[in-house]
Design an enzyme around this catalytic site. Structure first.
Site, PDB file in Angstrom:
ATOM      1  N   PHE A 123      31.867  54.442  33.884  1.00 54.80           N
ATOM      2  CA  PHE A 123      30.570  53.760  33.997  1.00 54.80           C
ATOM      3  C   PHE A 123      30.332  53.484  35.474  1.00 54.80           C
ATOM      4  O   PHE A 123      31.074  52.701  36.086  1.00 54.80           O
ATOM      5  CB  PHE A 123      30.683  52.465  33.200  1.00 54.80           C
ATOM      6  N   LEU A 125      28.036  52.003  37.993  1.00 53.44           N
ATOM      7  CA  LEU A 125      26.895  51.137  38.300  1.00 53.44           C
ATOM      8  C   LEU A 125      27.038  50.514  39.686  1.00 53.44           C
ATOM      9  O   LEU A 125      26.113  50.583  40.513  1.00 53.44           O
ATOM     10  CB  LEU A 125      26.809  50.024  37.232  1.00 53.44           C
ATOM     11  N   ALA A 130      25.441  46.395  45.879  1.00 52.72           N
ATOM     12  CA  ALA A 130      24.872  46.103  44.558  1.00 52.72           C
ATOM     13  C   ALA A 130      26.018  45.938  43.565  1.00 52.72           C
ATOM     14  O   ALA A 130      26.407  46.878  42.887  1.00 52.72           O
ATOM     15  CB  ALA A 130      23.928  47.218  44.122  1.00 52.72           C
ATOM     16  N   GLN A 280      60.156  16.896  30.496  1.00 45.20           N
ATOM     17  CA  GLN A 280      58.839  16.720  29.877  1.00 45.20           C
ATOM     18  C   GLN A 280      57.711  17.300  30.731  1.00 45.20           C
ATOM     19  O   GLN A 280      56.673  17.697  30.202  1.00 45.20           O
ATOM     20  CB  GLN A 280      58.594  15.239  29.568  1.00 45.20           C
ATOM     21  N   GLY A 341      61.513  29.943  41.127  1.00 45.76           N
ATOM     22  CA  GLY A 341      61.590  31.034  42.108  1.00 45.76           C
ATOM     23  C   GLY A 341      61.539  32.409  41.455  1.00 45.76           C
ATOM     24  O   GLY A 341      60.970  33.357  42.008  1.00 45.76           O
ATOM     25  N   GLU A 364      32.929  42.934  35.615  1.00 45.97           N
ATOM     26  CA  GLU A 364      31.929  42.746  34.550  1.00 45.97           C
ATOM     27  C   GLU A 364      31.238  41.381  34.688  1.00 45.97           C
ATOM     28  O   GLU A 364      30.949  40.709  33.708  1.00 45.97           O
ATOM     29  CB  GLU A 364      32.552  42.964  33.170  1.00 45.97           C
TER      30      GLU A 364
HETATM   31  C1  FAD Z   1      39.306  46.792  39.518  1.00 50.07           C
HETATM   32  C2  FAD Z   1      37.816  46.837  39.390  1.00 50.07           C
HETATM   33  C3  FAD Z   1      37.247  47.663  38.425  1.00 50.07           C
HETATM   34  C4  FAD Z   1      35.854  47.781  38.336  1.00 50.07           C
HETATM   35  N1  FAD Z   1      35.306  48.688  37.450  1.00 50.07           N
HETATM   36  C5  FAD Z   1      33.964  48.940  37.521  1.00 50.07           C
HETATM   37  C6  FAD Z   1      33.391  50.022  36.763  1.00 50.07           C
HETATM   38  O1  FAD Z   1      34.078  50.706  36.007  1.00 50.07           O
HETATM   39  N2  FAD Z   1      32.072  50.282  36.925  1.00 50.07           N
HETATM   40  C7  FAD Z   1      31.274  49.554  37.744  1.00 50.07           C
HETATM   41  O2  FAD Z   1      30.096  49.866  37.829  1.00 50.07           O
HETATM   42  N3  FAD Z   1      31.780  48.513  38.467  1.00 50.07           N
HETATM   43  C8  FAD Z   1      33.105  48.201  38.379  1.00 50.07           C
HETATM   44  N4  FAD Z   1      33.646  47.176  39.125  1.00 50.07           N
HETATM   45  C9  FAD Z   1      32.764  46.389  39.977  1.00 50.07           C
HETATM   46  C10 FAD Z   1      32.669  44.910  39.576  1.00 50.07           C
HETATM   47  O3  FAD Z   1      31.905  44.760  38.425  1.00 50.07           O
HETATM   48  C11 FAD Z   1      32.109  44.145  40.803  1.00 50.07           C
HETATM   49  O4  FAD Z   1      33.138  44.152  41.783  1.00 50.07           O
HETATM   50  C12 FAD Z   1      31.707  42.727  40.473  1.00 50.07           C
HETATM   51  O5  FAD Z   1      30.573  42.703  39.635  1.00 50.07           O
HETATM   52  C13 FAD Z   1      31.384  41.902  41.736  1.00 50.07           C
HETATM   53  O6  FAD Z   1      30.543  42.590  42.596  1.00 50.07           O
HETATM   54  P1  FAD Z   1      30.932  42.745  44.151  1.00 50.07           P
HETATM   55  O7  FAD Z   1      32.335  43.244  44.208  1.00 50.07           O
HETATM   56  O8  FAD Z   1      29.894  43.574  44.808  1.00 50.07           O
HETATM   57  O9  FAD Z   1      30.946  41.293  44.732  1.00 50.07           O
HETATM   58  P2  FAD Z   1      29.683  40.437  45.264  1.00 50.07           P
HETATM   59  O10 FAD Z   1      28.546  40.583  44.308  1.00 50.07           O
HETATM   60  O11 FAD Z   1      29.433  40.803  46.687  1.00 50.07           O
HETATM   61  O12 FAD Z   1      30.236  38.963  45.165  1.00 50.07           O
HETATM   62  C14 FAD Z   1      30.903  38.278  46.246  1.00 50.07           C
HETATM   63  C15 FAD Z   1      30.866  36.796  45.946  1.00 50.07           C
HETATM   64  O13 FAD Z   1      29.498  36.322  45.925  1.00 50.07           O
HETATM   65  C16 FAD Z   1      29.227  35.676  44.689  1.00 50.07           C
HETATM   66  N5  FAD Z   1      27.848  35.914  44.280  1.00 50.07           N
HETATM   67  C17 FAD Z   1      27.171  37.085  44.318  1.00 50.07           C
HETATM   68  N6  FAD Z   1      25.929  36.921  43.828  1.00 50.07           N
HETATM   69  C18 FAD Z   1      25.828  35.628  43.438  1.00 50.07           C
HETATM   70  C19 FAD Z   1      24.791  34.844  42.858  1.00 50.07           C
HETATM   71  N7  FAD Z   1      23.604  35.345  42.523  1.00 50.07           N
HETATM   72  N8  FAD Z   1      25.045  33.536  42.614  1.00 50.07           N
HETATM   73  C20 FAD Z   1      26.254  32.974  42.922  1.00 50.07           C
HETATM   74  N9  FAD Z   1      27.257  33.677  43.479  1.00 50.07           N
HETATM   75  C21 FAD Z   1      27.052  34.975  43.741  1.00 50.07           C
HETATM   76  C22 FAD Z   1      30.217  36.304  43.693  1.00 50.07           C
HETATM   77  O14 FAD Z   1      30.419  35.495  42.548  1.00 50.07           O
HETATM   78  C23 FAD Z   1      31.451  36.445  44.561  1.00 50.07           C
HETATM   79  O15 FAD Z   1      32.134  35.228  44.615  1.00 50.07           O
HETATM   80  C24 FAD Z   1      35.028  47.012  39.200  1.00 50.07           C
HETATM   81  C25 FAD Z   1      35.616  46.153  40.146  1.00 50.07           C
HETATM   82  C26 FAD Z   1      36.987  46.078  40.264  1.00 50.07           C
HETATM   83  C27 FAD Z   1      37.578  45.195  41.329  1.00 50.07           C
END
Ligand code: FAD
Length: 387
Positions: A123, A125, A130, A280, A341, A364
């Site tokens: 997938f 996206l 973005a 405890q 440890g 996600e």
């Molecule tokens: C191991 C792994 C597997 C993945 N697999 C897939 C996949 O198969 N397909 C796919 O399409 N994607 C995949 N992803 C992408 C994943 O969904 C994104 O990394 C995630 O949604 C966060 O986006 P970003 O990394 O761009 O972080 P950013 O969006 O840049 O976020 C950085 C920080 O800003 C905060 N932030 C951003 N916007 C807001 C807001 N509106 N309000 C408050 N806080 C905000 C976030 O919470 C975070 O703390 C994967 C990521 C990883 C690490």
């Protein structure tokens, strides 16, 4: 939605539990070291139908309901997340887009082979700018006669290095902003112009691979479009919501595992001539993890039932993902603490799960994004106008 016969499902669940605990679990350390799922485990998962348990029965899957899906995820969560990840994209984010929104032709062409594990679907996206706001994606899909030309780059794409096909999200209407004007396409990984980068080096979840994927003037036929042009973003949101509940259930499985490891350790490891479980404050750590685990499991079961009835397919899954991913972070942290440890040493399962769990708060939809979804929905329901 009705899944398989209850007795049949129990058999599937028992078989999954047995596979996870007796076959995958003893090989966790090997998977961590080699960063790959052994071929025999992939074959065993395929034989059991795990590449398509959530895909429709008429297309070769097992067609489980969400309530059944989470029961299986409780089991998958008990071992290394890489095992589930291998077939996770076929059942989840990639396969569901085709199952829910694909044409009959697309379903017939791809779903049986995805369900059998002959094809791996990814997938695609997320992009560099973005992630939390995928509506800002820059990959483009331009209509050119009978074809679409796709250009752009995606990152962190699970299973990209082994993918046979990508479900790719691209902006097809440059005049539209935000979620509108985004479409989704099925792109064969062998299409000229598709390049997959080297696999990412990650903190945890060794054996589950992600990579960047580039699309350089990739030409696909008009019928590669999934569903209606310009409606891809809405599709992504639908499948992500289902995926969030699945992840919440995986967190429950992992929390159970680290609690079991901790109880077993506390009952036997000695300090001052007595098991540390006699202290405890150690009991308190076990008790807190147990109580939170029970709450999380009940929440997931309840939210899944509401998902199946159609009562709540968004706020509930986001709430469950938020609570359970934060819960498992606390549970794995306490598990390391109980082990002292030893909990900091590689080869101790709880050390590995501590790193593995970190991802659940990120992908996600991060915890912050889940809060934004939940809070926004509650206020909209109360009549607050959109900003
Ligand atoms: C191991 C792994 C597997 C993945 N697999 C897939 C996949 O198969 N397909 C796919 O399409 N994607 C995949 N992803 C992408 C994943 O969904 C994104 O990394 C995630 O949604 C966060 O986006 P970003 O990394 O761009 O972080 P950013 O969006 O840049 O976020 C950085 C920080 O800003 C905060 N932030 C951003 N916007 C807001 C807001 N509106 N309000 C408050 N806080 C905000 C976030 O919470 C975070 O703390 C994967 C990521 C990883 C690490």
């Amino acid at each position: 939605m009705f899944g398989m016969d209850a007795e049949d499902f129990l058999q599937v669940k028992d078989a999954v539990r047995q596979l996870v605990r007796e076959v995958v679990l003893p090989r966790e350390e090997e998977i961590d070291h080699t960063d790959r799922i052994p071929d025999e485990l992939r074959a065993a998962a395929a034989d059991m139908g795990l590449f398509g348990y959530a895909l429709p029965e008429e297309h070769g899957g097992l067609g489980v309901t969400m309530s059944e899906d989470v029961q299986l995820a409780f089991e998958f969560g008990y071992t290394t997340p890489a095992f589930r990840s291998l077939f996770g994209t076929n059942n989840g984010i990639a396969g569901q887009v085709i199952a829910k929104f694909g044409s009959e032709e697309q379903k017939k062409t791809y779903l049986p082979r995805l369900a059998a594990g002959e094809l791996i679907g990814s997938f695609a996206l997320t992009e560099a700018e973005a992630g939390s706001d995928p509506a800002g994606l820059r990959t483009t899909g331009r209509r050119d006669g009978d074809e679409w030309a796709i250009n752009g780059g995606k990152r962190y794409i699970t299973n990209a290095p082994i993918a046979d096909l990508f479900v790719v999200f691209a902006r097809t209407d440059p005049a539209e902003r935000g979620g509108r004007g985004i479409s989704s396409f099925i792109v064969d990984a062998r299409t000229p112009g598709v390049t997959v980068g080297p696999k990412d080096k990650k903190m945890g979840q060794s054996g589950a691979w992600t990579a960047e994927v580039f699309f350089d003037d990739v030409r696909v036929a008009a019928d590669a479009l999934i569903g209606e042009e310009g409606r891809g973003y809405a599709k992504a949101l639908t499948v992500l919501s289902r995926g969030r509940l699945h992840i919440a259930a995986l967190c429950v499985g992992m929390a159970q595992r680290v609690l079991d490891e901790s109880v077993a350790y506390a009952a036997t490891a000695q300090q001052g001539g007595a098991p540390i479980g006699r202290f405890q404050l150690v009991q308190a750590m076990l008790a807190e993890s147990h109580a939170e685990l029970l709450a999380a499991r009940s929440m997931v079961v309840d939210v899944a039932a509401r998902y199946d009835s159609g009562e709540d397919t968004s706020v509930g899954p986001s709430s469950a993902k938020l609570f359970c991913s934060e819960m498992v972070a606390r549970a794995t942290d306490r598990a390391v603490q109980v082990h002292g440890g030893l909990g900091y040493l590689r080869t101790t399962p709880v050390e590995r799960f501590y790193r593995d769990a970190r991802l659940y708060r990120l992908y996600e939809g991060t915890s912050e994004v889940q809060k934004v979804i939940i809070g926004g929905a509650l206020l909209r329901a109360a009549g607050m106008p959109r900003g």
